[in-house]
Design a protein around this motif. Structure first.
Motif, mmCIF file in Angstrom:
data_model
loop_
_atom_site.group_PDB
_atom_site.id
_atom_site.type_symbol
_atom_site.label_atom_id
_atom_site.label_comp_id
_atom_site.label_asym_id
_atom_site.label_seq_id
_atom_site.Cartn_x
_atom_site.Cartn_y
_atom_site.Cartn_z
ATOM 1 N N SER A 338 0.848 -1.192 0.000
ATOM 2 C CA SER A 338 0.000 0.000 0.000
ATOM 3 C C SER A 338 0.877 1.233 0.000
ATOM 4 C CB SER A 338 -0.922 0.017 1.221
ATOM 5 O OG SER A 338 -0.162 0.085 2.420
ATOM 6 N N LEU A 339 0.344 2.311 -0.532
ATOM 7 C CA LEU A 339 1.004 3.601 -0.554
ATOM 8 C C LEU A 339 0.234 4.556 0.339
ATOM 9 C CD1 LEU A 339 1.726 3.971 -4.383
ATOM 10 C CD2 LEU A 339 3.290 3.156 -2.601
ATOM 11 N N SER A 340 0.959 5.369 1.092
ATOM 12 C CA SER A 340 0.295 6.324 1.972
ATOM 13 C C SER A 340 1.131 7.585 2.069
ATOM 14 C CB SER A 340 0.066 5.727 3.358
ATOM 15 O OG SER A 340 1.295 5.424 3.990
ATOM 16 N N ALA A 341 0.453 8.678 2.336
ATOM 17 C CA ALA A 341 1.121 9.967 2.510
ATOM 18 C C ALA A 341 0.374 10.741 3.591
ATOM 19 C CB ALA A 341 1.142 10.749 1.205
ATOM 20 N N THR A 342 1.168 11.463 4.417
ATOM 21 C CA THR A 342 0.601 12.252 5.510
ATOM 22 C C THR A 342 1.158 13.655 5.446
ATOM 23 O OG1 THR A 342 0.500 10.276 6.908
ATOM 24 C CG2 THR A 342 0.313 12.398 8.012
ATOM 25 N N TYR A 343 0.306 14.631 5.665
ATOM 26 C CA TYR A 343 0.746 16.030 5.702
ATOM 27 C C TYR A 343 -0.063 16.724 6.789
ATOM 28 C CZ TYR A 343 1.933 20.780 4.350
ATOM 29 O OH TYR A 343 2.387 22.070 4.353
ATOM 30 N N GLY A 344 0.643 17.509 7.621
ATOM 31 C CA GLY A 344 -0.077 18.202 8.680
ATOM 32 C C GLY A 344 0.782 19.246 9.339
ATOM 33 N N SER A 345 0.230 19.805 10.394
ATOM 34 C CA SER A 345 0.931 20.854 11.125
ATOM 35 C C SER A 345 0.529 20.755 12.585
ATOM 36 C CB SER A 345 0.590 22.230 10.555
ATOM 37 O OG SER A 345 1.295 23.250 11.244
ATOM 38 N N ALA A 346 1.447 21.126 13.471
ATOM 39 C CA ALA A 346 1.174 21.051 14.901
ATOM 40 C C ALA A 346 1.714 22.295 15.569
ATOM 41 C CB ALA A 346 1.814 19.807 15.511
ATOM 42 N N GLY A 347 1.050 22.742 16.609
ATOM 43 C CA GLY A 347 1.484 23.924 17.354
ATOM 44 C C GLY A 347 0.913 23.918 18.741
ATOM 45 N N SER A 348 1.301 24.919 19.500
ATOM 46 C CA SER A 348 0.831 25.005 20.881
ATOM 47 C C SER A 348 -0.534 25.647 21.000
ATOM 48 C CB SER A 348 1.854 25.788 21.729
ATOM 49 O OG SER A 348 2.023 27.099 21.211
ATOM 50 N N LYS A 349 -0.983 26.326 19.943
ATOM 51 C CA LYS A 349 -2.310 26.935 19.937
ATOM 52 C C LYS A 349 -2.761 27.120 18.495
ATOM 53 C CE LYS A 349 -0.208 31.511 20.474
ATOM 54 N NZ LYS A 349 -0.169 32.739 21.305
ATOM 55 N N PRO A 350 -4.056 27.302 18.255
ATOM 56 C CA PRO A 350 -4.526 27.414 16.864
ATOM 57 C C PRO A 350 -3.869 28.536 16.097
ATOM 58 C CG PRO A 350 -6.352 27.067 18.380
ATOM 59 C CD PRO A 350 -5.136 27.294 19.216
ATOM 60 N N GLY A 351 -3.360 29.573 16.759
ATOM 61 C CA GLY A 351 -2.802 30.693 16.023
ATOM 62 C C GLY A 351 -1.440 30.435 15.440
ATOM 63 N N ASN A 352 -0.675 29.474 15.949
ATOM 64 C CA ASN A 352 0.681 29.274 15.441
ATOM 65 C C ASN A 352 0.951 27.890 14.871
ATOM 66 O OD1 ASN A 352 0.856 27.598 17.610
ATOM 67 N ND2 ASN A 352 2.494 28.725 18.665
ATOM 68 N N PHE A 353 -0.084 27.008 14.888
ATOM 69 C CA PHE A 353 0.232 25.660 14.417
ATOM 70 C C PHE A 353 0.353 25.589 12.896
ATOM 71 C CE2 PHE A 353 -4.233 25.459 13.567
ATOM 72 C CZ PHE A 353 -4.417 24.466 12.629
ATOM 73 N N LEU A 354 0.001 26.678 12.182
ATOM 74 C CA LEU A 354 0.169 26.703 10.724
ATOM 75 C C LEU A 354 1.515 27.292 10.309
ATOM 76 C CD1 LEU A 354 -3.388 27.821 9.550
ATOM 77 C CD2 LEU A 354 -2.381 25.531 9.510
ATOM 78 N N ALA A 355 2.337 27.643 11.254
ATOM 79 C CA ALA A 355 3.647 28.194 10.908
ATOM 80 C C ALA A 355 4.480 27.173 10.151
ATOM 81 C CB ALA A 355 4.376 28.630 12.180
ATOM 82 N N ALA A 356 5.391 27.669 9.297
ATOM 83 C CA ALA A 356 6.163 26.774 8.426
ATOM 84 C C ALA A 356 7.005 25.794 9.226
ATOM 85 C CB ALA A 356 7.041 27.594 7.484
ATOM 86 N N GLY A 357 7.503 26.205 10.343
ATOM 87 C CA GLY A 357 8.351 25.317 11.110
ATOM 88 C C GLY A 357 7.590 24.212 11.827
ATOM 89 N N ILE A 363 5.734 10.197 3.422
ATOM 90 C CA ILE A 363 5.223 9.469 2.259
ATOM 91 C C ILE A 363 6.048 8.208 2.058
ATOM 92 C CG2 ILE A 363 6.708 10.746 0.647
ATOM 93 C CD1 ILE A 363 4.434 10.529 -1.418
ATOM 94 N N GLY A 364 5.399 7.159 1.621
ATOM 95 C CA GLY A 364 6.151 5.946 1.352
ATOM 96 C C GLY A 364 5.265 4.724 1.237
ATOM 97 N N PRO A 365 5.819 3.656 0.701
ATOM 98 C CA PRO A 365 5.064 2.411 0.581
ATOM 99 C C PRO A 365 5.190 1.578 1.860
ATOM 100 C CG PRO A 365 7.164 2.145 -0.499
ATOM 101 C CD PRO A 365 7.135 3.553 0.040
ATOM 102 N N ALA A 366 4.243 0.657 2.002
ATOM 103 C CA ALA A 366 4.276 -0.290 3.122
ATOM 104 C C ALA A 366 4.017 -1.675 2.557
ATOM 105 C CB ALA A 366 3.231 0.070 4.169
#
Length: 500
Positions: A338-357, A363-366
């Motif tokens: 199977s092939l799968s890919a994950t993309y997301g963002s995490a932060g300490s509060k809703p205002g900064n979890f979209l920051a680039a860092g 991504i990869g096969p299993a």
């Protein structure tokens, strides 16, 4: 030394590229393990009975002709020419709960098939979580103080199983076979319902006719009793004659009660088949002599019967599903990818979890490869093969039963014609004897008691004749049902109430 090292390192790279190319080709082409289903061939037979039958003998002035290959209408009950009975059948087809249940089962299997097709498309999921946490640094061997913090995460995951060995496709094939199974289960329910309704209408009409004949017979026997009583009073006949006549009347009155019970049972059955409570059903009066006997009976060719009988088609669908299960069990023994890919963002509060860092991705096969399962995968496949062989035997049995039912119905119609003609001859002979005795009575040559006895014999012969008429009608229904009921001709312009 350096050149040797380069050659050594180059070979693995070429091998890796070759392996990747082969893997890509395998992923693109794929394969489907397990047998490809092939419909069983029809039996090599050109007739149903040992002796070919073209027609029954003429009975009661009518013979029934068998027309091999002729089209059997989907609304075959109209061949009996009874508008009231047609109405009863149509009400039953519109309101019967068993038929409605079969239709719901078909829709369920179709929806399961549509759900199964989803495996051929990538799945996309989104997630959003917000968590307040307190860490314990001692768990990591740190002496720092514990901290309380927030984590807000938003992510999306896309995955796609590569059906490398066709296990998923075989599973969908099995779901399609289940649709065929439920569709033919609905056809079988439709055929059984319509045949039961027509049978019950014929039985009710026959019981009503026998009831009237029995009532007339009891009236004649009662009149004969009065004559016997007069002869006993005159001293010309022993008293035992009265007891014998009373016993005869009581026996026929018991038959009268039994006939009324049979009429009630037929009416209750019709009410249930029509989806009504017994007290709420409005049934039309159908006279036995208003039912026309179909003079020409379509007779499906033996090679066509296996493609028309719903029970045979159900057995074929079960066989197809069992074949697909072998492919599913076989594919389970091979690697899955199977092939799968994950993309997301995490932060300490809703205002900064979209920051680039704070963004993350992967991504990869299993690849999952079964190595040792204690023989469960192997014997699971063997069990699927055994199940296929079981359904194969069930299919052959369904074909044999179908051919046997058609042969029984054909022979029954021939024997019904013989029995009906014999009963007709007996009734005509009894009627002729009554006419002669009536003439002799008018001439003063015989006693009136002899005339009444002849009349009783005539009514007894008449009841047996009515039973033979009904049996011939019901065996005609049995033949039309054994041939499959003509559902395949519904699209050719069959009347209202025809099977879809």
């Amino acid at each position: 030394m350096m050149s040797s090292a380069r050659r050594t390192c180059g070979r693995p790279r070429r091998c890796a590229r070759a392996i990747a190319a082969l893997l890509a080709a395998a992923l693109l082409d794929g394969c489907m393990l397990g047998p490809d289903f092939v419909r069983p061939a029809p039996p090599q037979a050109d007739r149903y009975t040992q002796e070919p039958l073209a027609a029954t003998i003429a009975a009661d002035g009518q013979a029934q002709q068998f027309a091999p290959g002729a089209a059997l209408p989907a609304d075959w009950w109209r061949l009996f020419g009874s508008a009231p009975m047609n109405g009863v059948v149509e009400q039953a087809l519109a309101r019967n709960p068993t038929l409605q249940s079969a239709e719901a089962s078909l829709r369920q299997s179709q929806d399961n098939l549509r759900a199964g097709y989803g495996i051929f498309f990538p799945s996309l999921d989104a997630g959003l979580s917000a968590t307040r946490m307190r860490s314990a640094p001692q768990q990591q061997g740190s002496t720092n103080e514990a901290t309380v913090f927030n984590v807000v995460t938003a992510s999306g995951v896309i995955s796609y199983p590569l059906d490398w060995f066709g296990g998923e496709r075989r599973a969908v094939e099995g779901l399609a076979a289940q649709v065929d199974l439920q569709r033919n289960a609905g056809r079988a329910a439709y055929l059984t319902l319509s045949a039961n309704v027509v049978d019950a209408c014929i039985a009710r009409a026959a019981y009503a006719a026998q009831l009237r004949a029995t009532e007339q017979l009891i009236a004649l026997e009662t009149e004969q009793l009065r004559s016997v009583e007069a002869q006993v009073d005159a001293g010309t006949t022993p008293y035992a004659a009265i007891l014998s006549q009373q016993a005869l009347i009581a026996g026929n009155q018991a038959q009268l009660a039994a006939l009324r019970q049979k009429i009630s049972q037929a009416e209750h059955l019709l009410a249930l088949l029509m989806g009504s409570l017994p007290e709420q059903a409005a049934l039309p009066d159908i006279a036995l002599d208003s039912l026309a006997l179909p003079a020409t009976l379509p007779l499906s060719l033996p090679s066509e019967l296996v493609r028309q009988r719903p029970d045979i088609l159900q057995a074929e669908a079960r066989l197809h599903a069992a074949s697909a299960d072998i492919g599913v069990a076989t594919a389970a023994m091979f690697p899955s990818l199977s092939l799968s890919a994950t993309y997301g963002s995490a932060g300490s509060k809703p205002g900064n979890f979209l920051a680039a860092g704070n963004r993350f991705w992967g991504i990869g096969p299993a690849l999952t490869m079964p190595l040792f399962h204690g023989g469960s995968l192997w014997y699971g496949r063997q069990a699927a093969i055994d199940a296929y062989r079981q359904q194969e035997a069930n299919y052959r049995q369904a074909v044999l039963q179908a051919f046997g039912q058609v042969a029984d119905a054909l022979n029954a119609l021939q024997h019904d014609a013989q029995a009906l003609q014999a009963q007709r001859d007996a009734r005509d002979a009894a009627a002729g004897a009554l006419q002669l005795l009536q003439a002799n009575y008018r001439a003063g040559l015989v006693a009136y008691l002899d005339v009444l006895s002849a009349d009783i014999q005539l009514h007894g012969a008449d009841i047996a004749y009515l039973q033979a008429v009904a049996q011939r009608q019901q065996d005609t229904v049995a033949l039309l049902a054994a041939l499959g009921g003509g559902w395949w001709n519904a699209a050719a312009g069959a009347g209202e109430g025809a099977a879809p």
